[in-house]
Scaffold this active site. Structure first.
Site, PDB file in Angstrom:
ATOM      1  N   LYS A 135      45.769  47.146  22.871  1.00 37.88           N
ATOM      2  CA  LYS A 135      44.810  48.204  23.177  1.00 37.88           C
ATOM      3  C   LYS A 135      45.476  49.595  23.198  1.00 37.88           C
ATOM      4  O   LYS A 135      46.711  49.708  23.257  1.00 37.88           O
ATOM      5  CB  LYS A 135      44.155  47.901  24.534  1.00 37.88           C
ATOM      6  CG  LYS A 135      43.299  46.621  24.525  1.00 37.88           C
ATOM      7  CD  LYS A 135      42.512  46.510  25.823  1.00 37.88           C
ATOM      8  CE  LYS A 135      41.640  45.285  25.853  1.00 37.88           C
ATOM      9  NZ  LYS A 135      40.753  45.250  27.042  1.00 37.88           N
ATOM     10  N   TYR A 185      32.079  45.076  21.492  1.00 39.57           N
ATOM     11  CA  TYR A 185      31.858  44.633  22.881  1.00 39.57           C
ATOM     12  C   TYR A 185      30.378  44.492  23.227  1.00 39.57           C
ATOM     13  O   TYR A 185      30.010  44.605  24.398  1.00 39.57           O
ATOM     14  CB  TYR A 185      32.529  45.611  23.846  1.00 39.57           C
ATOM     15  CG  TYR A 185      34.030  45.423  23.993  1.00 39.57           C
ATOM     16  CD1 TYR A 185      34.575  44.258  24.552  1.00 39.57           C
ATOM     17  CD2 TYR A 185      34.916  46.426  23.606  1.00 39.57           C
ATOM     18  CE1 TYR A 185      35.944  44.092  24.711  1.00 39.57           C
ATOM     19  CE2 TYR A 185      36.303  46.259  23.758  1.00 39.57           C
ATOM     20  CZ  TYR A 185      36.799  45.094  24.317  1.00 39.57           C
ATOM     21  OH  TYR A 185      38.161  44.936  24.482  1.00 39.57           O
ATOM     22  N   PHE A 190      30.537  48.961  33.288  1.00 36.58           N
ATOM     23  CA  PHE A 190      31.773  49.542  32.747  1.00 36.58           C
ATOM     24  C   PHE A 190      31.729  49.718  31.231  1.00 36.58           C
ATOM     25  O   PHE A 190      32.734  50.074  30.612  1.00 36.58           O
ATOM     26  CB  PHE A 190      32.988  48.677  33.146  1.00 36.58           C
ATOM     27  CG  PHE A 190      32.907  47.226  32.722  1.00 36.58           C
ATOM     28  CD1 PHE A 190      33.177  46.822  31.428  1.00 36.58           C
ATOM     29  CD2 PHE A 190      32.567  46.246  33.646  1.00 36.58           C
ATOM     30  CE1 PHE A 190      33.119  45.496  31.034  1.00 36.58           C
ATOM     31  CE2 PHE A 190      32.501  44.907  33.278  1.00 36.58           C
ATOM     32  CZ  PHE A 190      32.772  44.530  31.962  1.00 36.58           C
ATOM     33  N   ARG A 230      45.022  33.267  26.334  1.00 39.79           N
ATOM     34  CA  ARG A 230      44.462  33.755  27.603  1.00 39.79           C
ATOM     35  C   ARG A 230      45.431  33.511  28.759  1.00 39.79           C
ATOM     36  O   ARG A 230      45.557  34.329  29.664  1.00 39.79           O
ATOM     37  CB  ARG A 230      43.080  33.160  27.842  1.00 39.79           C
ATOM     38  CG  ARG A 230      42.077  33.752  26.844  1.00 39.79           C
ATOM     39  CD  ARG A 230      40.677  33.287  27.071  1.00 39.79           C
ATOM     40  NE  ARG A 230      40.087  33.847  28.273  1.00 39.79           N
ATOM     41  CZ  ARG A 230      39.563  35.070  28.357  1.00 39.79           C
ATOM     42  NH1 ARG A 230      39.570  35.882  27.312  1.00 39.79           N
ATOM     43  NH2 ARG A 230      39.020  35.492  29.484  1.00 39.79           N
ATOM     44  N   THR A 278      42.423  39.441  33.901  1.00 41.24           N
ATOM     45  CA  THR A 278      41.912  40.713  33.367  1.00 41.24           C
ATOM     46  C   THR A 278      42.434  41.895  34.189  1.00 41.24           C
ATOM     47  O   THR A 278      42.800  42.930  33.635  1.00 41.24           O
ATOM     48  CB  THR A 278      40.359  40.710  33.406  1.00 41.24           C
ATOM     49  OG1 THR A 278      39.902  39.560  32.709  1.00 41.24           O
ATOM     50  CG2 THR A 278      39.787  41.959  32.763  1.00 41.24           C
ATOM     51  N   ARG A 328      49.730  41.012  30.841  1.00 41.47           N
ATOM     52  CA  ARG A 328      49.094  42.073  31.647  1.00 41.47           C
ATOM     53  C   ARG A 328      49.946  42.449  32.851  1.00 41.47           C
ATOM     54  O   ARG A 328      49.964  43.610  33.273  1.00 41.47           O
ATOM     55  CB  ARG A 328      47.683  41.651  32.028  1.00 41.47           C
ATOM     56  CG  ARG A 328      46.736  41.834  30.836  1.00 41.47           C
ATOM     57  CD  ARG A 328      45.444  41.172  31.016  1.00 41.47           C
ATOM     58  NE  ARG A 328      44.489  41.497  29.954  1.00 41.47           N
ATOM     59  CZ  ARG A 328      43.418  40.774  29.700  1.00 41.47           C
ATOM     60  NH1 ARG A 328      43.156  39.682  30.402  1.00 41.47           N
ATOM     61  NH2 ARG A 328      42.597  41.126  28.732  1.00 41.47           N
ATOM     62  N   ASN A 379      44.059  47.498  30.177  1.00 37.78           N
ATOM     63  CA  ASN A 379      44.780  46.245  30.441  1.00 37.78           C
ATOM     64  C   ASN A 379      45.558  45.699  29.236  1.00 37.78           C
ATOM     65  O   ASN A 379      45.782  44.500  29.133  1.00 37.78           O
ATOM     66  CB  ASN A 379      43.853  45.201  31.074  1.00 37.78           C
ATOM     67  CG  ASN A 379      42.731  44.785  30.156  1.00 37.78           C
ATOM     68  OD1 ASN A 379      42.602  45.327  29.059  1.00 37.78           O
ATOM     69  ND2 ASN A 379      41.929  43.829  30.579  1.00 37.78           N
ATOM     70  N   HIS A 429      43.652  42.360  24.487  1.00 38.05           N
ATOM     71  CA  HIS A 429      42.407  41.586  24.477  1.00 38.05           C
ATOM     72  C   HIS A 429      42.702  40.240  23.837  1.00 38.05           C
ATOM     73  O   HIS A 429      43.548  40.149  22.957  1.00 38.05           O
ATOM     74  CB  HIS A 429      41.335  42.314  23.651  1.00 38.05           C
ATOM     75  CG  HIS A 429      40.151  41.463  23.347  1.00 38.05           C
ATOM     76  ND1 HIS A 429      39.126  41.264  24.246  1.00 38.05           N
ATOM     77  CD2 HIS A 429      39.852  40.710  22.263  1.00 38.05           C
ATOM     78  CE1 HIS A 429      38.237  40.438  23.722  1.00 38.05           C
ATOM     79  NE2 HIS A 429      38.655  40.094  22.508  1.00 38.05           N
ATOM     80  N   GLU A 431      34.845  37.839  16.384  1.00 32.83           N
ATOM     81  CA  GLU A 431      35.811  38.938  16.516  1.00 32.83           C
ATOM     82  C   GLU A 431      36.743  39.021  15.304  1.00 32.83           C
ATOM     83  O   GLU A 431      37.055  40.120  14.826  1.00 32.83           O
ATOM     84  CB  GLU A 431      36.601  38.770  17.809  1.00 32.83           C
ATOM     85  CG  GLU A 431      35.707  38.992  19.030  1.00 32.83           C
ATOM     86  CD  GLU A 431      36.376  38.713  20.374  1.00 32.83           C
ATOM     87  OE1 GLU A 431      35.711  38.920  21.401  1.00 32.83           O
ATOM     88  OE2 GLU A 431      37.554  38.297  20.400  1.00 32.83           O
TER      89      GLU A 431
HETATM   90  P1  CMP Z   1      38.732  42.387  27.469  1.00 32.22           P
HETATM   91  O1  CMP Z   1      39.406  41.065  27.540  1.00 32.22           O
HETATM   92  O2  CMP Z   1      39.029  43.248  26.311  1.00 32.22           O
HETATM   93  O3  CMP Z   1      37.144  42.136  27.528  1.00 32.22           O
HETATM   94  C1  CMP Z   1      36.256  42.977  28.205  1.00 32.22           C
HETATM   95  C2  CMP Z   1      36.944  44.115  28.865  1.00 32.22           C
HETATM   96  O4  CMP Z   1      36.175  44.804  29.798  1.00 32.22           O
HETATM   97  C3  CMP Z   1      38.107  43.596  29.652  1.00 32.22           C
HETATM   98  O5  CMP Z   1      39.116  43.189  28.793  1.00 32.22           O
HETATM   99  C4  CMP Z   1      38.446  44.789  30.533  1.00 32.22           C
HETATM  100  O6  CMP Z   1      39.361  45.661  29.922  1.00 32.22           O
HETATM  101  C5  CMP Z   1      37.095  45.453  30.647  1.00 32.22           C
HETATM  102  N1  CMP Z   1      36.624  45.371  32.015  1.00 32.22           N
HETATM  103  C6  CMP Z   1      36.265  44.271  32.694  1.00 32.22           C
HETATM  104  N2  CMP Z   1      35.884  44.603  33.947  1.00 32.22           N
HETATM  105  C7  CMP Z   1      36.021  45.950  34.032  1.00 32.22           C
HETATM  106  C8  CMP Z   1      35.786  46.892  35.048  1.00 32.22           C
HETATM  107  N3  CMP Z   1      35.344  46.503  36.267  1.00 32.22           N
HETATM  108  N4  CMP Z   1      36.033  48.193  34.797  1.00 32.22           N
HETATM  109  C9  CMP Z   1      36.459  48.590  33.558  1.00 32.22           C
HETATM  110  N5  CMP Z   1      36.694  47.734  32.545  1.00 32.22           N
HETATM  111  C10 CMP Z   1      36.488  46.437  32.792  1.00 32.22           C
END
Ligand code: CMP
Length: 138
Positions: free
Chosen positions: A10, A50, A58, A86, A92, A103, A113, A116, A127
């Site tokens: 990312k 997304y 968010f 994962r 996450t 992470r 984070n 993905h 994807e």
């Molecule tokens: P990702 O695995 O890319 O899939 C969805 C993304 O949403 C996740 O990683 C986070 O980066 C993001 N995400 C999930 N929860 C939150 C949150 N509470 N605030 C901001 N981003 C979020």
């Protein structure tokens, strides 16, 4: 079963210069790099990627962040690739991620984070197809 999954380094991790270190951890964990490229997403392209999160609070923050700079989308292959990636990524929220996970090592917040990874076979197929053409996946 040998399986393919989809991953993204990312914008936060690219900006901090962590791309090569993340790829090294991914290869060390036994993943084969099938395809990778550097690109930047428009806000609309991030929203399309997304779309399952469109109703979440968010969503705007997430898609603004994901279109804030270059990313490295990639396709990875190994036995049990989806679940194993994962595990390697960790929770996450990096504050909850275990030692040794990507992470824990490279992420700074739940939004920024670092990586993905697809969460299931159907999302991996969507994807991969969103970012790569068949000829890039030989
Ligand atoms: P990702 O695995 O890319 O899939 C969805 C993304 O949403 C996740 O990683 C986070 O980066 C993001 N995400 C999930 N929860 C939150 C949150 N509470 N605030 C901001 N981003 C979020």
């Amino acid at each position: 079963m040998v399986q393919r999954t989809f991953s993204i380094v990312k914008p936060d991790a690219v900006r901090k210069g962590f791309t090569a270190a993340i790829l090294a951890e991914v290869e060390k964990a036994g993943f084969k790099l099938v395809s990778i490229k550097r690109m930047s997403l428009s806000k609309a392209q991030a929203e399309g990627f997304y779309y399952v999160h469109a109703e979440r609070g968010f969503f705007d923050e997430l898609t603004t962040f994901m279109s804030s700079g270059p990313i490295f989308p990639m396709v990875l292959e190994k036995e049990n690739a989806i679940a194993d990636l994962r595990k390697l990524m960790g929770a996450t929220d990096p504050a909850k991620a275990e030692e040794g996970t990507l992470r824990k090592m490279f992420a700074s917040s739940i939004g920024e984070n670092a990586v993905h990874g697809s969460d299931a076979e159907d999302t991996a197929a969507f994807e991969i197809g969103y970012f790569f053409a068949g000829l890039e996946l030989k």
